[in-house]
Design a protein around this motif. Structure first.
Motif, PDB file in Angstrom:
ATOM      1  N   ALA A   9       0.803  -1.230   0.000  1.00 35.88           N
ATOM      2  CA  ALA A   9       0.000   0.000   0.000  1.00 35.88           C
ATOM      3  C   ALA A   9       0.838   1.283   0.000  1.00 35.88           C
ATOM      4  O   ALA A   9       0.559   2.185  -0.801  1.00 35.88           O
ATOM      5  N   PRO A  10       1.858   1.426   0.837  1.00 35.62           N
ATOM      6  CA  PRO A  10       2.637   2.672   0.811  1.00 35.62           C
ATOM      7  C   PRO A  10       3.331   2.912  -0.533  1.00 35.62           C
ATOM      8  O   PRO A  10       3.368   4.031  -1.033  1.00 35.62           O
ATOM      9  N   VAL A  11       3.845   1.854  -1.112  1.00 32.96           N
ATOM     10  CA  VAL A  11       4.533   1.975  -2.399  1.00 32.96           C
ATOM     11  C   VAL A  11       3.546   2.389  -3.483  1.00 32.96           C
ATOM     12  O   VAL A  11       3.800   3.322  -4.257  1.00 32.96           O
ATOM     13  N   LEU A  12       2.411   1.708  -3.533  1.00 32.12           N
ATOM     14  CA  LEU A  12       1.410   2.016  -4.559  1.00 32.12           C
ATOM     15  C   LEU A  12       0.808   3.405  -4.357  1.00 32.12           C
ATOM     16  O   LEU A  12       0.514   4.101  -5.331  1.00 32.12           O
ATOM     17  N   THR A  13       0.635   3.823  -3.116  1.00 35.19           N
ATOM     18  CA  THR A  13       0.119   5.163  -2.836  1.00 35.19           C
ATOM     19  C   THR A  13       1.063   6.224  -3.375  1.00 35.19           C
ATOM     20  O   THR A  13       0.638   7.180  -4.027  1.00 35.19           O
ATOM     21  N   LEU A  14       2.335   6.055  -3.120  1.00 29.67           N
ATOM     22  CA  LEU A  14       3.330   7.007  -3.603  1.00 29.67           C
ATOM     23  C   LEU A  14       3.370   7.047  -5.122  1.00 29.67           C
ATOM     24  O   LEU A  14       3.418   8.118  -5.732  1.00 29.67           O
ATOM     25  N   LEU A  15       3.330   5.885  -5.753  1.00 28.63           N
ATOM     26  CA  LEU A  15       3.325   5.840  -7.217  1.00 28.63           C
ATOM     27  C   LEU A  15       2.060   6.474  -7.786  1.00 28.63           C
ATOM     28  O   LEU A  15       2.113   7.180  -8.798  1.00 28.63           O
ATOM     29  N   ALA A  16       0.922   6.248  -7.147  1.00 28.91           N
ATOM     30  CA  ALA A  16      -0.333   6.829  -7.619  1.00 28.91           C
ATOM     31  C   ALA A  16      -0.311   8.349  -7.519  1.00 28.91           C
ATOM     32  O   ALA A  16      -0.811   9.054  -8.410  1.00 28.91           O
TER      33      ALA A  16
END
Length: 167
Positions: A9-16
């Protein structure tokens, strides 16, 4: 989508979050191409690549939580640089540039707040149902805000969507 994805989740949030910046950079590249200044796009891409490489070397020692940083951090340098160069190329002041972006950004920001708030009241729904409900609410809120406060921009969006569906 379950606890097994919680670590991502943190990685995908940052990428989004970087998606908006990527879109604006591509728009700037298009303007530079139309103005026959592709070399500026090349320099911006090289700046991004070198910065990403440096960030990757630094972040590799931090761990998997920082996996997205090398892809996002370079935008902190390249995006303001791109805004400045594109604005100079087309003779647009920063204030005018900000004024042009504000309808979409403000509507999207308020839509985000509404969707997050409503989402916190929907824990009992299954993932797909929850997704459909929240996407629908988001679209309605965005359209309502754009239509209520920026009618001209709302008409432009409607006309653009209509052209896509009438092809």
């Amino acid at each position: 989508f379950g606890q097994k994805w919680a670590a991502a989740a943190p990685v995908l949030t940052l990428l989004a979050c970087s998606g908006l910046i990527i879109t604006l950079l591509q728009y700037g590249d298009t303007i530079l191409t139309v103005k026959n200044k592709q070399i500026i796009s090349l320099y911006l891409s090289l700046t991004y690549s070198v910065t990403a490489l440096i960030a990757f070397v630094v972040c590799i020692h931090i761990g998997s939580k920082s996996l997205a940083l090398p892809f996002v951090v370079p935008y902190l340098l390249v995006f303001p640089l791109s805004i400045t160069l594109v604005s100079k190329c087309i003779g647009l002041s920063f204030r005018a540039w900000l004024r042009a972006l504000s309808p979409g950004l403000v509507s999207a920001g308020l839509m985000f707040v509404v969707v997050k708030t409503v989402g916190s009241y929907l824990p009992a729904f299954h993932n797909i149902e929850r997704l459909v409900i929240l996407c629908s609410i988001g679209a309605i809120v965005y359209a309502a805000l754009l239509g209520a406060f920026w009618r001209r921009e709302a008409v432009m969006v409607i006309n653009s969507v209509a052209r896509v569906f009438t092809r």
